[in-house]
Design an enzyme around this catalytic site. Structure first.
Site, PDB file in Angstrom:
ATOM      1  N   ARG A   1     -10.171  -1.898  -9.383  1.00 20.75           N
ATOM      2  CA  ARG A   1      -9.855  -2.681  -8.193  1.00 20.75           C
ATOM      3  C   ARG A   1     -10.766  -2.202  -7.065  1.00 20.75           C
ATOM      4  NH1 ARG A   1      -5.265  -1.828  -3.801  1.00 20.75           N
ATOM      5  NH2 ARG A   1      -5.567  -3.774  -2.677  1.00 20.75           N
TER       6      ARG A   1
ATOM      7  N   HIS B   1      -5.630  -9.257  -1.009  1.00 17.78           N
ATOM      8  CA  HIS B   1      -4.570  -9.595  -1.974  1.00 17.78           C
ATOM      9  C   HIS B   1      -4.966 -10.774  -2.863  1.00 17.78           C
ATOM     10  CE1 HIS B   1      -1.391  -7.892   1.028  1.00 17.78           C
ATOM     11  NE2 HIS B   1      -1.718  -6.964   0.141  1.00 17.78           N
TER      12      HIS B   1
ATOM     13  N   GLU C   1       9.807 -10.294  -4.114  1.00 15.22           N
ATOM     14  CA  GLU C   1      10.480 -10.351  -5.418  1.00 15.22           C
ATOM     15  C   GLU C   1      11.927  -9.870  -5.364  1.00 15.22           C
ATOM     16  OE1 GLU C   1       8.000  -8.163  -8.232  1.00 15.22           O
ATOM     17  OE2 GLU C   1       6.239  -9.040  -7.284  1.00 15.22           O
TER      18      GLU C   1
ATOM     19  N   LEU D   1       4.353 -10.059  -0.264  1.00 13.84           N
ATOM     20  CA  LEU D   1       5.047  -9.213   0.705  1.00 13.84           C
ATOM     21  C   LEU D   1       5.316  -7.838   0.093  1.00 13.84           C
ATOM     22  CD1 LEU D   1       7.662 -11.933   1.785  1.00 13.84           C
ATOM     23  CD2 LEU D   1       5.414 -11.487   2.795  1.00 13.84           C
TER      24      LEU D   1
ATOM     25  N   GLU E   1      -0.937  -7.425 -10.627  1.00 15.12           N
ATOM     26  CA  GLU E   1      -2.359  -7.320 -10.295  1.00 15.12           C
ATOM     27  C   GLU E   1      -3.133  -6.619 -11.413  1.00 15.12           C
ATOM     28  OE1 GLU E   1      -0.773  -6.025  -6.387  1.00 15.12           O
ATOM     29  OE2 GLU E   1      -2.719  -6.689  -5.655  1.00 15.12           O
TER      30      GLU E   1
ATOM     31  N   ARG F   1       1.769  -2.042   9.749  1.00 16.62           N
ATOM     32  CA  ARG F   1       0.709  -2.745  10.484  1.00 16.62           C
ATOM     33  C   ARG F   1       1.307  -3.822  11.380  1.00 16.62           C
ATOM     34  NH1 ARG F   1      -2.673  -4.132   5.286  1.00 16.62           N
ATOM     35  NH2 ARG F   1      -2.227  -2.151   4.297  1.00 16.62           N
TER      36      ARG F   1
ATOM     37  N   ASN G   1      -7.077   1.894  -9.995  1.00 21.02           N
ATOM     38  CA  ASN G   1      -7.002   1.533  -8.582  1.00 21.02           C
ATOM     39  C   ASN G   1      -7.013   2.837  -7.778  1.00 21.02           C
ATOM     40  OD1 ASN G   1      -6.333   0.710  -6.031  1.00 21.02           O
ATOM     41  ND2 ASN G   1      -4.460  -0.385  -6.618  1.00 21.02           N
TER      42      ASN G   1
HETATM   43  P1  ADP Z   1       2.873  -1.977  -2.292  1.00 19.90           P
HETATM   44  O1  ADP Z   1       2.249  -2.931  -1.338  1.00 19.90           O
HETATM   45  O2  ADP Z   1       2.745  -0.553  -1.869  1.00 19.90           O
HETATM   46  O3  ADP Z   1       2.532  -2.237  -3.751  1.00 19.90           O
HETATM   47  P2  ADP Z   1       5.485  -3.079  -3.011  1.00 19.90           P
HETATM   48  O4  ADP Z   1       4.946  -4.386  -3.462  1.00 19.90           O
HETATM   49  O5  ADP Z   1       6.071  -2.164  -4.023  1.00 19.90           O
HETATM   50  O6  ADP Z   1       4.448  -2.255  -2.143  1.00 19.90           O
HETATM   51  O7  ADP Z   1       6.616  -3.406  -1.904  1.00 19.90           O
HETATM   52  C1  ADP Z   1       7.259  -2.404  -1.194  1.00 19.90           C
HETATM   53  C2  ADP Z   1       8.291  -3.057  -0.296  1.00 19.90           C
HETATM   54  O8  ADP Z   1       9.240  -3.756  -1.123  1.00 19.90           O
HETATM   55  C3  ADP Z   1       9.082  -2.041   0.522  1.00 19.90           C
HETATM   56  O9  ADP Z   1       9.247  -2.523   1.846  1.00 19.90           O
HETATM   57  C4  ADP Z   1      10.413  -2.020  -0.200  1.00 19.90           C
HETATM   58  O10 ADP Z   1      11.491  -1.651   0.624  1.00 19.90           O
HETATM   59  C5  ADP Z   1      10.525  -3.471  -0.620  1.00 19.90           C
HETATM   60  N1  ADP Z   1      11.594  -3.619  -1.613  1.00 19.90           N
HETATM   61  C6  ADP Z   1      11.639  -3.163  -2.890  1.00 19.90           C
HETATM   62  N2  ADP Z   1      12.861  -3.442  -3.453  1.00 19.90           N
HETATM   63  C7  ADP Z   1      13.593  -4.076  -2.493  1.00 19.90           C
HETATM   64  C8  ADP Z   1      14.917  -4.624  -2.440  1.00 19.90           C
HETATM   65  N3  ADP Z   1      15.731  -4.558  -3.481  1.00 19.90           N
HETATM   66  N4  ADP Z   1      15.310  -5.210  -1.308  1.00 19.90           N
HETATM   67  C9  ADP Z   1      14.496  -5.279  -0.234  1.00 19.90           C
HETATM   68  N5  ADP Z   1      13.239  -4.791  -0.210  1.00 19.90           N
HETATM   69  C10 ADP Z   1      12.790  -4.196  -1.327  1.00 19.90           C
END
Ligand code: ADP
Length: 400
Positions: A87, A176, A330, A205, A381, A237, A10
């Site tokens: 990707r 996505h 998650e 998210l 993914e 965004r 990716n």
């Molecule tokens: P990307 O789109 O870059 O792959 P991720 O799927 O890793 O990003 O998501 C990142 C987001 O997930 C960030 O806003 C991060 O703060 C949030 N996040 C990760 N762990 C937690 C948690 N324990 N509680 C709340 N938000 C979280």
């Protein structure tokens, strides 16, 4: 299912994420990230058998970083490596599924670059570097947009003059797709439903965020549009704004197109609202300590997410469940509970203990008994890209 190991790549403009994925094994034997490529600080991080490693690769570009990766891949996968899956963010209307990379595929990805000027050229850099380094391996492009090519026309068209669609491809594409597809298949498996007869709302998210309505394994609507800016409030965004904002800021503040685009893509969303951070975890901590901007950012994020899910429900004949995925979906029990609290008209309700327990990769149902399913599912993914790559290679082999 096909066996063998796939190298999933990716590429961003200055980074490469990679993983060696074996369809039969859950964990990745090798995964990692090369970042700050093209600069003196370029570095390769990888994880092998649970151990973390770093290597400074000052000045390395995409090709040089992949060349550093090559011996590692050979050491771990050996002759099990059967292909490479890339990707690719935008496949336009040309790609409705993954595609074996050849001259025609490369030309079509290049032709789609105006729709994703930041992403597709970076993806192409990775593909070209990998073709040079692994000339004997079949390589496949897996598109973020392809899953959404099943949207009906009333969902993908903007209410704009037709010529903009016909001659310039101005329509909603969605992104996505790999993640929405993966989690909706997992949701059906976990619920004992056939994918071909199941109806889901999905919320991915992460830093970017989108919702999707999935019927019988097909995307029927999604919140992102021509670009990944449309829809939900995200890390940096804005999501949906009044399109007249462009003219308004230009006339009243004299802002250029570039400045407005940068503001909407990089300085808005959670970061813009909170004035603090684009990171949900940081915002939850700040909000708990009384930071008003952080609290507002979380409220806006959840309300807009709920509104989008309610809108997506128009595309479903019935609801088998709502899926939360991505880093926020998650891990954030707070975001899940605030969002579902706005969706009582869909009869959704969470069981608080189950909701609190689903963090750090723990998947499962979190609804109150007697209410529609709500599932937390860890997305993967890389695994979906590997499965699509294997299926595409198999298909081509069968045809030949
Ligand atoms: P990307 O789109 O870059 O792959 P991720 O799927 O890793 O990003 O998501 C990142 C987001 O997930 C960030 O806003 C991060 O703060 C949030 N996040 C990760 N762990 C937690 C948690 N324990 N509680 C709340 N938000 C979280």
């Amino acid at each position: 299912m096909q066996s063998g190991t796939i190298l999933v790549i990716n590429c961003g403009s200055s980074s490469i994420k990679f993983a060696l994925v074996n369809a039969q094994q859950g964990d990745f034997a090798l995964s990692g990230l090369a970042e700050r490529l093209g600069s003196a600080e370029a570095v390769l991080h990888w994880q092998l058998d649970g151990q973390k490693h770093d290597l400074a690769i000052a000045g390395a570009d995409h090709r040089a970083a992949l060349a550093h990766l090559l011996p590692l891949v050979q050491q771990v996968a050996g002759n099990q490596l059967v292909g490479i899956g890339h990707r690719v963010v935008h496949g336009g209307e040309h790609f409705t599924a993954a595609s074996r990379i050849d001259a025609a595929t490369l030309a079509a990805i290049r032709a789609t670059a105006p729709l994703a000027p930041l992403h597709n050229p970076a993806n192409l850099q990775g593909i070209e570097a990998a073709l040079g380094l692994f000339p004997e391996l079949p390589q496949v492009a897996v598109f973020d947009t392809a899953f959404h090519q099943t949207l009906p026309e009333h969902a993908y068209r903007y209410a704009l003059p037709e010529v903009l669609y016909r001659e310039h491809g101005v329509r909603r594409y969605g992104f996505h797709g790999t993640s929405h597809r993966y989690v909706s298949v997992r949701a059906a498996e976990l619920s004992g439903l056939p994918v071909s007869n199941s109806c889901w709302l999905s919320a991915h998210l992460g830093n970017g965020c989108s919702t999707c309505a999935i019927v019988d394994g097909q995307s029927r609507d999604t919140s992102m549009g021509l670009t990944p800016l449309e829809g939900l409030a995200m890390g940096t965004r804005s999501g949906d704004v009044d399109a007249n904002l462009f003219g308004h800021l230009s006339r009243t503040l004299g802002w250029s197109l570039e400045k407005i685009e940068q503001m909407l893509n990089q300085h808005s969303g959670l970061l813009g609202l909170s004035g603090l951070s684009n990171d949900m975890r940081s915002l939850e901590q700040a909000s708990a300590q009384g930071h008003a901007g952080a609290s507002l950012a979380i409220e806006v994020f959840c309300y807009r997410l709920a509104k989008s899910l309610a809108a997506m429900s128009c595309a479903l004949p019935r609801l088998d469940g709502l899926i939360f995925t991505g880093g926020i979906g998650e891990n954030s029990a707070l975001v899940r509970s605030k969002t579902v609290a706005h969706l009582t008209l869909l009869n959704l309700q969470l069981e608080p203990t189950a909701n609190a327990a689903c963090v750090r990769g723990q998947s499962g149902p979190i609804e109150l008994p007697g209410h529609p399913r709500v599932l937390v599912i860890a997305t993967n993914e890389e695994r979906q890209i590997a499965l699509d790559t294997l299926a595409t290679i198999q298909l081509v082999t069968d045809v030949n």
